[in-house]
Design an enzyme around this catalytic site. Sequence first.
Site, PDB file in Angstrom:
ATOM      1  N   TYR A   1      -0.572   3.500  28.977  1.00  0.00           N
ATOM      2  CA  TYR A   1      -1.206   3.073  30.233  1.00  0.00           C
ATOM      3  C   TYR A   1      -0.408   3.530  31.453  1.00  0.00           C
ATOM      4  CZ  TYR A   1      -4.155   0.036  27.351  1.00  0.00           C
ATOM      5  OH  TYR A   1      -5.040  -0.442  26.413  1.00  0.00           O
TER       6      TYR A   1
ATOM      7  N   ASP B   1      -4.163   0.398  12.036  1.00  0.00           N
ATOM      8  CA  ASP B   1      -5.526   0.279  11.476  1.00  0.00           C
ATOM      9  C   ASP B   1      -5.558  -0.791  10.384  1.00  0.00           C
ATOM     10  OD1 ASP B   1      -3.785   2.060  10.259  1.00  0.00           O
ATOM     11  OD2 ASP B   1      -5.345   3.430   9.548  1.00  0.00           O
TER      12      ASP B   1
ATOM     13  N   ASP C   1      -3.021  -4.657  23.342  1.00  0.00           N
ATOM     14  CA  ASP C   1      -4.182  -4.989  24.162  1.00  0.00           C
ATOM     15  C   ASP C   1      -5.378  -5.280  23.255  1.00  0.00           C
ATOM     16  OD1 ASP C   1      -5.950  -5.210  26.237  1.00  0.00           O
ATOM     17  OD2 ASP C   1      -5.887  -3.099  26.835  1.00  0.00           O
TER      18      ASP C   1
END
Length: 359
Positions: free
Chosen positions: A141, A224, A248
């Site tokens: 980010y 995952d 997030d």
Amino acid sequence: MTHKILVLPGDGIGIEIIAEAKKVLDCLVADFGLSMEMEEGYIGGAGYDAEGSPYPESTQVLAKDADAILLGAVGGYQYEELPRELRPERGLLAIRSELKLFSNLRPALLYAELADASTLKPEVVANLDLMIVRELTGGIYFGQPRGIEVLDSGERRGYNTLEYTESEIERIARSAYDIAMKRDKRLCSVDKANVLEVSELWREIVTKVGADYPEVELSHMYVDNAAMQLIKDPKQFDVMVTKNMFGDILSDAAAMLTGSIGMLPSASLDAAGKGMYEPIHGSAPDIAGKDIANPLATILSVSMMLRYTLNEIELADKIENAVKAVLAKGIRTADIYQEGTQQVGTAAMGDAVVAELRG
Ligand code: NAD
């Protein structure tokens, strides 16, 4: 030791839910020997109204001086037309970056009494109690270079950079180990080390820092698989630590395991453990001023503040036990109401928690 607490109610239901959290703090002072000085300041729309800024000067001074900050929520319809830099949400970003709050704690806890609120089977989620520690100020980010460029072919290309330095990884790892030490002493580091070099480094540093925390059992999981395991068997986890973007996504998924936005606290800490504590929900302008908002996420934020910054573990336990007892008695705000329980308003819920604390 006297703790300096800054209270920032903010906007919308922030004002009502903070009022209930203050009742709880006042009770701890009066009946259980908590020593604190409480200041109050403006943030968000309230900051703009009072001093023309979502994070006013006066609040900045108080925030730097405080040991811990308790925040309600920010935002409101009336501020939506303001220029971006004056919008309420900017106040939150500013205080987080100014105070270098890089470690975001997002617990997902589900009291057995509310297990029906989850979309998962009650036996999978009842008594869930996990903590996601998300790195908040680095990673993709913020990484440079970033942008959208036009290639020679005329086609556009968008790109971002996922990067972490060793010191950034080390400080979030230490924060997560410290949290694990205050819980069940199990830490799962989530990465994508089978594909990403930055994850390889992440795994190496998290493992190295673990030498300073021999009591904590460390495991590693690919992101995952972590997403699958969170839905399949979330109770296997105690503390998870991960990068900004993975955190997030995983923390929102974990929050929704519990099914009730009005119940979840959160925290953002700096390297010294100073922190800002707040419910995960927003200012809920649709229900503001109606005495129906659930104050428990904010009251549980007080409990987190006592546990993780102020080191008042017994008082933190007292609050959590009081909330459990209130739920066990069937007392509910509208958002968690079920048939056969007793619906109460915001203030009455705060009073019920205080009554439980007093025994
Ligand atoms: P929201 O979290 O405020 O509300 C979402 C829904 O949940 C609404 O229906 C609301 O009534 C309900 N809800 C939220 N908290 C509740 C509580 N304690 N008890 C009962 N019901 C509750 O999100 P939103 O509607 O997307 O945003 C409203 C405003 O809040 C916007 O201005 C947004 O920018 C802001 N916001 C602030 C924060 C924050 O302060 N940390 C976080 C998210 C959104």
